[in-house]
Each structure stands twice: as C-alpha cells, then as structure tokens.
Design a protein around this motif. Structure first.
Motif, mmCIF file in Angstrom:
data_model
loop_
_atom_site.group_PDB
_atom_site.id
_atom_site.type_symbol
_atom_site.label_atom_id
_atom_site.label_comp_id
_atom_site.label_asym_id
_atom_site.label_seq_id
_atom_site.Cartn_x
_atom_site.Cartn_y
_atom_site.Cartn_z
ATOM 1 N N ASP A 31 0.836 -1.219 0.000
ATOM 2 C CA ASP A 31 0.000 0.000 0.000
ATOM 3 C C ASP A 31 0.865 1.261 0.000
ATOM 4 N N GLU A 32 1.943 1.249 0.788
ATOM 5 C CA GLU A 32 2.849 2.403 0.809
ATOM 6 C C GLU A 32 3.507 2.602 -0.556
ATOM 7 N N SER A 33 3.849 1.505 -1.197
ATOM 8 C CA SER A 33 4.444 1.596 -2.540
ATOM 9 C C SER A 33 3.492 2.269 -3.514
ATOM 10 N N LYS A 34 2.221 1.900 -3.429
ATOM 11 C CA LYS A 34 1.213 2.501 -4.321
ATOM 12 C C LYS A 34 1.086 3.995 -4.074
ATOM 13 N N VAL A 35 1.055 4.376 -2.802
ATOM 14 C CA VAL A 35 0.950 5.796 -2.454
ATOM 15 C C VAL A 35 2.152 6.565 -2.994
ATOM 16 N N LEU A 36 3.345 6.039 -2.731
ATOM 17 C CA LEU A 36 4.561 6.722 -3.175
ATOM 18 C C LEU A 36 4.645 6.790 -4.692
ATOM 19 N N GLN A 37 4.294 5.709 -5.359
ATOM 20 C CA GLN A 37 4.355 5.711 -6.820
ATOM 21 C C GLN A 37 3.369 6.721 -7.391
ATOM 22 N N LYS A 38 2.150 6.716 -6.875
ATOM 23 C CA LYS A 38 1.114 7.628 -7.378
ATOM 24 C C LYS A 38 1.561 9.088 -7.268
ATOM 25 N N ILE A 39 2.167 9.431 -6.173
ATOM 26 C CA ILE A 39 2.570 10.814 -5.930
ATOM 27 C C ILE A 39 3.894 11.137 -6.619
ATOM 28 N N MET A 40 4.885 10.290 -6.429
ATOM 29 C CA MET A 40 6.248 10.640 -6.839
ATOM 30 C C MET A 40 6.474 10.614 -8.344
ATOM 31 N N VAL A 41 5.714 9.850 -9.085
ATOM 32 C CA VAL A 41 5.858 9.890 -10.543
ATOM 33 C C VAL A 41 5.561 11.297 -11.044
ATOM 34 N N ASP A 42 4.446 11.864 -10.590
ATOM 35 C CA ASP A 42 4.081 13.221 -11.011
ATOM 36 C C ASP A 42 5.033 14.267 -10.437
ATOM 37 N N VAL A 43 5.416 14.097 -9.171
ATOM 38 C CA VAL A 43 6.332 15.050 -8.539
ATOM 39 C C VAL A 43 7.672 15.076 -9.277
ATOM 40 N N ASN A 44 8.223 13.911 -9.550
ATOM 41 C CA ASN A 44 9.519 13.856 -10.237
ATOM 42 C C ASN A 44 9.446 14.457 -11.633
ATOM 43 N N THR A 45 8.356 14.200 -12.341
ATOM 44 C CA THR A 45 8.182 14.788 -13.673
ATOM 45 C C THR A 45 8.112 16.306 -13.573
ATOM 46 N N TYR A 46 7.334 16.811 -12.617
ATOM 47 C CA TYR A 46 7.191 18.254 -12.435
ATOM 48 C C TYR A 46 8.530 18.899 -12.074
ATOM 49 N N VAL A 47 9.257 18.290 -11.138
ATOM 50 C CA VAL A 47 10.553 18.835 -10.727
ATOM 51 C C VAL A 47 11.510 18.888 -11.913
ATOM 52 N N ASP A 48 11.553 17.816 -12.695
ATOM 53 C CA ASP A 48 12.431 17.794 -13.868
ATOM 54 C C ASP A 48 12.068 18.892 -14.864
ATOM 55 N N GLU A 49 10.776 19.069 -15.116
ATOM 56 C CA GLU A 49 10.330 20.083 -16.070
ATOM 57 C C GLU A 49 10.679 21.491 -15.592
ATOM 58 N N VAL A 50 10.392 21.773 -14.331
ATOM 59 C CA VAL A 50 10.678 23.106 -13.785
ATOM 60 C C VAL A 50 12.179 23.366 -13.777
ATOM 61 N N PHE A 51 12.949 22.380 -13.359
ATOM 62 C CA PHE A 51 14.401 22.520 -13.324
ATOM 63 C C PHE A 51 14.955 22.807 -14.722
ATOM 64 N N ASN A 52 14.530 22.012 -15.701
ATOM 65 C CA ASN A 52 15.037 22.199 -17.064
ATOM 66 C C ASN A 52 14.667 23.561 -17.629
ATOM 67 N N LYS A 53 13.439 24.000 -17.400
ATOM 68 C CA LYS A 53 13.011 25.311 -17.894
ATOM 69 C C LYS A 53 13.793 26.429 -17.213
ATOM 70 N N ALA A 54 14.054 26.287 -15.929
ATOM 71 C CA ALA A 54 14.805 27.315 -15.205
ATOM 72 C C ALA A 54 16.252 27.358 -15.678
ATOM 73 N N VAL A 55 16.860 26.190 -15.856
ATOM 74 C CA VAL A 55 18.252 26.142 -16.299
ATOM 75 C C VAL A 55 18.396 26.695 -17.710
ATOM 76 N N MET A 56 17.440 26.388 -18.559
ATOM 77 C CA MET A 56 17.497 26.843 -19.946
ATOM 78 C C MET A 56 17.086 28.307 -20.096
ATOM 79 N N GLY A 57 16.646 28.929 -18.995
ATOM 80 C CA GLY A 57 16.261 30.339 -19.034
ATOM 81 C C GLY A 57 14.898 30.571 -19.666
ATOM 82 N N GLN A 58 14.102 29.530 -19.796
ATOM 83 C CA GLN A 58 12.782 29.665 -20.415
ATOM 84 C C GLN A 58 11.777 30.301 -19.470
#
Length: 93
Positions: A31-58
């Motif tokens: 159950d904990e795995s499901k909770v973490l997967q559900k949340i962290m997949v989206d969180v990690n994608t969002y963090v990567d997108e924001v980081f890349n846009k900030a680094v690229m100056g977009q």
C-alpha cells in the motif's frame, strides 16, 4: 586497480565518507508503494520540467509557487509515508 591518482583519492573519499545521513534499507508495504508511486511519478516529472526550464532560461523559478505546487501534488503525504517506513525500520532494531 586505479591508474590515476584521482581515482585513488576518489575511492578513499568514498570509503571514508560520513554515512550517518544515509537512508536505511527500509522497504515499503504494498500500500505504501502505491501511495509513493502515485505521488512521486508526477512530482519527479514536475521537478524535472521546472528545473530544465529554469536552467534553460525559459522561465524564472518562483520558489514559493514551486513548493506550493509540490504540496498540492501530495508531497507532504509522500514524506509522511516515507517517514512511517523509516520509523517501522528503526522500531525493529
């Protein structure tokens, strides 16, 4: 076998580092795995997108908005879940 002195230095640094802050090998329940997967997949994608846009100056990084978005995505629940996993691990010791 290290060819370069830097390799020997890196190995010595790796072996002698302070591991006191390393997370223990604690395993989540299904159950904990499901909770973490559900949340962290989206969180990690969002963090990567924001980081890349900030680094690229977009887009500039609005840190308060960034943190609030992570909270809205359920990051606090993921942190509580991870803490429960770690607490359970240490309770067994």
């Amino acid at each position: 076998m290290q060819i370069y002195p830097q390799q020997q230095q890196a190995e010595e640094a790796w072996v002698s580092c302070d591991n006191s802050l390393t997370l223990p090998p604690a395993l989540p329940t299904p159950d904990e795995s499901k909770v973490l997967q559900k949340i962290m997949v989206d969180v990690n994608t969002y963090v990567d997108e924001v980081f890349n846009k900030a680094v690229m100056g977009q887009t500039p990084l609005d840190f308060d908005k960034f943190v609030q978005t992570l909270k809205n995505m359920g990051l606090d629940e993921a942190i509580k879940t991870q803490q429960a996993i770690i607490d359970r691990y240490y309770a067994k010791k």
